[in-house]
Write a protein that holds these residues in place. Structure first.
Motif, mmCIF file in Angstrom:
data_model
loop_
_atom_site.group_PDB
_atom_site.id
_atom_site.type_symbol
_atom_site.label_atom_id
_atom_site.label_comp_id
_atom_site.label_asym_id
_atom_site.label_seq_id
_atom_site.Cartn_x
_atom_site.Cartn_y
_atom_site.Cartn_z
ATOM 1 N N UNK A 1 -51.633 2.525 -13.478
ATOM 2 C CA UNK A 1 -51.999 2.234 -12.089
ATOM 3 C C UNK A 1 -51.071 1.171 -11.519
ATOM 4 N N UNK A 2 -50.762 0.153 -12.328
ATOM 5 C CA UNK A 2 -49.886 -0.915 -11.868
ATOM 6 C C UNK A 2 -48.484 -0.377 -11.558
ATOM 7 N N UNK A 3 -47.983 0.496 -12.392
ATOM 8 C CA UNK A 3 -46.626 1.015 -12.206
ATOM 9 C C UNK A 3 -46.542 2.090 -11.128
ATOM 10 N N UNK A 4 -47.656 2.692 -10.786
ATOM 11 C CA UNK A 4 -47.692 3.764 -9.776
ATOM 12 C C UNK A 4 -48.638 3.360 -8.646
ATOM 13 N N UNK B 1 -55.814 -1.904 -8.023
ATOM 14 C CA UNK B 1 -55.062 -3.158 -7.982
ATOM 15 C C UNK B 1 -54.561 -3.481 -6.569
ATOM 16 N N UNK B 2 -55.277 -3.042 -5.560
ATOM 17 C CA UNK B 2 -54.838 -3.229 -4.181
ATOM 18 C C UNK B 2 -54.738 -4.699 -3.773
ATOM 19 N N UNK B 3 -55.424 -5.593 -4.463
ATOM 20 C CA UNK B 3 -55.400 -7.008 -4.102
ATOM 21 C C UNK B 3 -54.386 -7.800 -4.917
ATOM 22 N N UNK B 4 -53.576 -7.118 -5.696
ATOM 23 C CA UNK B 4 -52.497 -7.761 -6.449
ATOM 24 C C UNK B 4 -51.222 -7.622 -5.630
ATOM 25 N N UNK B 5 -50.469 -8.705 -5.525
ATOM 26 C CA UNK B 5 -49.219 -8.702 -4.767
ATOM 27 C C UNK B 5 -48.307 -7.590 -5.289
ATOM 28 N N UNK B 6 -47.832 -6.700 -4.414
ATOM 29 C CA UNK B 6 -47.003 -5.578 -4.879
ATOM 30 C C UNK B 6 -45.653 -5.992 -5.443
ATOM 31 N N UNK B 7 -45.216 -7.210 -5.185
ATOM 32 C CA UNK B 7 -43.933 -7.665 -5.724
ATOM 33 C C UNK B 7 -44.080 -8.273 -7.120
ATOM 34 N N UNK B 8 -45.288 -8.375 -7.605
ATOM 35 C CA UNK B 8 -45.548 -8.947 -8.931
ATOM 36 C C UNK B 8 -45.099 -7.986 -10.023
ATOM 37 N N UNK C 1 -45.186 -6.674 -14.111
ATOM 38 C CA UNK C 1 -46.256 -6.482 -15.101
ATOM 39 C C UNK C 1 -46.498 -7.756 -15.903
ATOM 40 N N UNK C 2 -45.413 -8.412 -16.331
ATOM 41 C CA UNK C 2 -45.560 -9.648 -17.110
ATOM 42 C C UNK C 2 -46.192 -10.763 -16.277
ATOM 43 N N UNK C 3 -45.820 -10.866 -15.010
ATOM 44 C CA UNK C 3 -46.438 -11.868 -14.128
ATOM 45 C C UNK C 3 -47.918 -11.554 -13.924
ATOM 46 N N UNK C 4 -48.229 -10.277 -13.791
ATOM 47 C CA UNK C 4 -49.619 -9.852 -13.623
ATOM 48 C C UNK C 4 -50.452 -10.238 -14.846
ATOM 49 N N UNK C 5 -49.920 -9.963 -16.040
ATOM 50 C CA UNK C 5 -50.636 -10.335 -17.260
ATOM 51 C C UNK C 5 -50.786 -11.853 -17.374
ATOM 52 N N UNK C 6 -49.774 -12.576 -16.951
ATOM 53 C CA UNK C 6 -49.834 -14.034 -16.970
ATOM 54 C C UNK C 6 -50.919 -14.546 -16.023
ATOM 55 N N UNK C 7 -51.001 -13.942 -14.831
ATOM 56 C CA UNK C 7 -52.054 -14.319 -13.886
ATOM 57 C C UNK C 7 -53.432 -14.019 -14.462
#
Length: 168
Positions: free
Chosen positions: A101-104, A111-118, A120-126
């Motif tokens: 879902x994150x990659x597509x 994941x609509x509320x996650x910044x689209x420029x983030x 995968x590693x930044x997302x996991x860190x968050x």
């Protein structure tokens, strides 16, 4: 019944049914309108406000869409923490699904509320920063009910003081 009690009953009994399974929904424009319309109609009966007032995000009593979005983020956090606690978490299907879902990305996805420029590693860190993630989710939940986090904490403290005073 008092308005506050009617609203609590609506949130606990009706909203829980309305957003059941919402983690799998695409919150596109049509779906958002349908949810907002149902929420508006019910809230206008409960509060006595006009449907127009309840439909606007600035004057609504309870923003069900925002609440759904907060619950979806909470669910993602739960999945990522579950995956972290399990062995071989890279191979579990639920983690692969979240990564897919994150990659597509699509408008209205989980994941609509996650910044689209983030990344995968930044997302996991968050997601690993449990406190800030939960604060974000709590802020969205409070915004959905038109209350600030500090107001909520203050009301809880006040209620506890009253209970302790009555118990003495």
């Amino acid at each position: 019944l008092e308005l506050a009690l009617r609203l609590r009953l609506y949130i606990s009994a009706v909203c829980s049914i309305l957003y059941y399974g919402s983690e799998g929904w695409f919150l596109d424009v049509q779906t958002c309108k349908a949810i907002n319309g149902a929420n508006t109609q019910i809230l206008s009966h409960i509060t006595g406000k006009s449907r127009h007032d309840e439909a606007q995000s600035e004057t609504t009593t309870c923003n069900l869409l925002m609440w759904i979005r907060a619950r979806r983020l909470k669910w993602v956090d739960h999945i990522l923490r579950l995956e972290k606690s399990q062995s071989n978490n890279e191979h579990r299907i639920i983690r692969k699904t979240i990564e897919f879902i994150f990659q597509n990305r699509h408008n209205g996805d989980l994941l609509m509320d996650i910044d689209p420029t983030t990344t995968w590693d930044e997302f996991l860190s968050q997601a690993n920063d449990r406190d800030s993630w939960r604060k974000k989710v709590k802020a969205m939940s409070m915004k959905a009910r038109r209350a600030s986090w500090s107001e909520s904490k203050a009301s809880v403290k006040e209620a506890r003081k009253e209970r302790n005073y009555e118990g003495s």
